[in-house]
Design an enzyme around this catalytic site. Structure first.
Site, short mmCIF file in Angstrom:
data_model
loop_
_atom_site.label_atom_id
_atom_site.label_comp_id
_atom_site.label_asym_id
_atom_site.label_seq_id
_atom_site.Cartn_x
_atom_site.Cartn_y
_atom_site.Cartn_z
N ASN A 161 0.82 -1.21 0.00
CA ASN A 161 0.00 0.00 0.00
C ASN A 161 0.85 1.26 0.00
O ASN A 161 1.06 1.87 -1.05
CB ASN A 161 -0.95 -0.01 1.20
CG ASN A 161 -2.11 0.94 1.02
OD1 ASN A 161 -1.92 2.12 0.73
ND2 ASN A 161 -3.34 0.45 1.17
N ASP A 162 1.36 1.65 1.14
CA ASP A 162 2.06 2.93 1.26
C ASP A 162 3.29 3.03 0.36
O ASP A 162 3.64 4.12 -0.09
CB ASP A 162 2.48 3.17 2.71
CG ASP A 162 1.28 3.20 3.65
OD1 ASP A 162 0.32 3.92 3.34
OD2 ASP A 162 1.30 2.49 4.66
N VAL A 163 3.95 1.91 0.10
CA VAL A 163 5.20 1.94 -0.67
C VAL A 163 4.96 2.21 -2.15
O VAL A 163 5.92 2.37 -2.91
CB VAL A 163 5.99 0.64 -0.48
CG1 VAL A 163 6.37 0.45 0.97
CG2 VAL A 163 5.21 -0.56 -1.00
N VAL A 164 3.68 2.26 -2.60
CA VAL A 164 3.38 2.58 -4.00
C VAL A 164 2.39 3.74 -4.09
O VAL A 164 1.76 3.95 -5.13
CB VAL A 164 2.80 1.35 -4.74
CG1 VAL A 164 3.85 0.28 -4.90
CG2 VAL A 164 1.57 0.79 -4.03
N SER A 213 -0.81 2.27 7.59
CA SER A 213 -0.62 3.61 8.13
C SER A 213 -1.92 4.42 8.13
O SER A 213 -1.97 5.51 8.69
CB SER A 213 0.44 4.37 7.32
OG SER A 213 -0.05 4.68 6.03
#
Length: 471
Positions: free
Chosen positions: A395-398, A436
């Site tokens: 999720n957050d890493v993209v 997050s």
């Protein structure tokens, strides 16, 4: 005298094995042999500690018989438990296990310090001060790691915060340091013992208070930090005991953990202080621009066909892949695509998963070749020329908000540029936000389609769809 020389030589051999083992762990291809070498070094260091018996007279040996029996029982219990649990632990529980092992190392260092402070023999003030510092760091690592384990294991669902928390934490820390200094000054006296006990209570409490406010999304950095704490504590206690093997092992672990912590914080574009003292990562992050558009659902078979006829595919694994235990099925899909002459790569973000290197370990378990696994800096430039990017449980890493939305809590964090691929497919259980709590703008892009469902089930359908094309 011979035993003393052998003990010193054993410490040197153990230290060399620790260092060489750590060097081998730098590459996935040699990591397993590095772990084995470091383990052999630990066996040598532990075995060397029993050589002191050969330098003692009969009376002294009898005096140490009880301690020797307790040490052997502890080795049997610890080794047996680790062997049993290590073989059974699931990949999703690996971060929790690492957190616990970090804590046990810090706890062992604190226990050594407690034994030293409880003794009445005269010890120099320098060694006593080093012992207390090691006890402080080890105690913080112990209780902090236990809280990190509880957060990762879902036993503590939300960060625990209250008004004036930082002031309370600072007060507890300063008071603990002052009590520790008093315990050193009064060591051997009637007041030294109870001050030492009060010192440990404060140190253990501070580890809890320090970790409770930190959100779950920051746990990979926290685990790495406590790993560094454990190494530092062990090194300091090694200095107090004049044990070279402990000193070298502690310094190696401490320095490696510190570098890894800083690298991970950099990968999130945040300072270590921001990780420890901000309210980010609690699953309820605020901020961020309004989201436009809607998520578009796609069928697993359609996504598989698009990848089968693509020239290039980049796969981005996340924690959802580990939860579904779908790494074997994913590699089966990869092999089918490669057989159709599709160029397949894996892209790994430094903080993907729940601990450092989590995704690398996951893929290695499935037998994915190391030469098709790339770090973020190595692969990001390839996304604009890639036909399909497949995101699995990440999720957050993209999230493009990290590049474009200054109001987002993750703004400035380096990400994998999946959104720049010609087509993106995201395998996800539902439409919820990530760990997050930040909405992912990628999911609303025109070139992105969502494939809803458990990763194991979705990948099974994808594999079958590709096989059907060749029937």
């Amino acid at each position: 005298m011979l035993a003393q020389h052998l003990t010193g030589l054993s410490g040197l051999v153990a230290a060399a094995l620790f260092i060489f083992g750590l060097k081998r762990m730098a590459s996935p291809a040699s990591a397993l042999s590095g772990i084995v070498l470091a383990g052999v070094g630990m066996v040598v260091a532990v075995a060397a500690s029993f050589l002191i018996l050969f330098d003692l007279d009969v009376a002294a040996r009898d005096h140490l018989a009880t301690n020797l029996a307790l040490a052997l029982v502890a080795l049997a219990l610890g080794g047996g438990w680790a062997w049993r649990r290590g073989g059974k632990v699931e990949m999703t529980a690996m971060p929790q296990m690492v957190a616990l092992y970090n804590g046990m190392g810090g706890g062992a260092a604190a226990a050594i310090a407690a034994a030293g402070l409880a003794g009445q023999e005269t010890t120099g003030p320098l060694l006593l001060a080093v012992t207390v510092i090691g006890a402080l760091i080890g105690s913080i690592s112990l209780t902090g790691s236990v809280i990190a384990w509880a957060k990762l294991d879902g036993r503590i669902a939300k960060p625990w915060r209250f008004a004036g928390q930082r002031l309370v934490n600072a007060t507890v820390f300063v008071a603990t340091v002052l009590v520790g200094a008093a315990a050193v000054a009064l060591h051997g006296g009637p007041d030294g013992a109870w001050l030492a006990g009060l010192f440990f209570v404060g140190a253990l409490a501070f580890g809890i208070l320090m970790t409770l406010p930190i959100g779950g999304a920051d746990m990979p950095v926290v685990i790495s930090l406590y790993n560094a704490f454990t190494g530092l504590a062990v090194g300091l206690e090694g200095f107090a005991l004049q044990n070279p093997a402990l000193m070298i092992a502690g310094m190696v672990v401490g320095s490696a953990g510190t570098l890894l912590t800083l690298l991970m914080a950099k990968a999130m574009n945040r300072s270590l202080a921001n990780v420890l003292f901000s309210n980010f990562g609690d699953g309820a992050a605020s901020g961020g621009a309004a989201v436009h558009g809607e998520m578009k659902a796609s069928d697993a078979g359609d996504a598989a066909i698009a990848m089968r006829y693509a020239s290039s595919v980049i796969i981005i694994p996340g924690y959802g892949l580990a939860v579904a235990q779908a790494q074997q099925k994913l590699y089966e899909l990869v092999k089918l695509l490669q057989a159709a002459e599709v160029d397949v790569k894996f892209a790994i973000h430094p903080v993907a998963g729940r601990m450092p290197g989590h995704m690398n370990v996951l893929l290695a378990e499935a037998g994915v070749p190391y030469d098709i696994i790339f770090d973020m800096d190595e692969v990001n430039a390839d996304f604009p020329n890639t036909d399909v990017a497949l995101v699995i449980g990440a999720n957050d890493v993209v999230n493009p908000a990290a590049r474009t939305d200054k109001s987002s809590p993750i703004y400035g964090m380096p990400i994998l540029d999946a959104d720049k691929a010609r087509q993106v497919y995201v395998i996800k259980r539902g439409q919820g936000k990530g760990y997050s709590g930040v909405e992912n703008l990628l999911f609303f892009e025109e070139n992105c389609s969502m494939v809803y469902g458990d990763a194991q089930a979705v990948l099974t359908r994808m594999v079958q769809a590709v096989k059907d094309l060749g029937a």
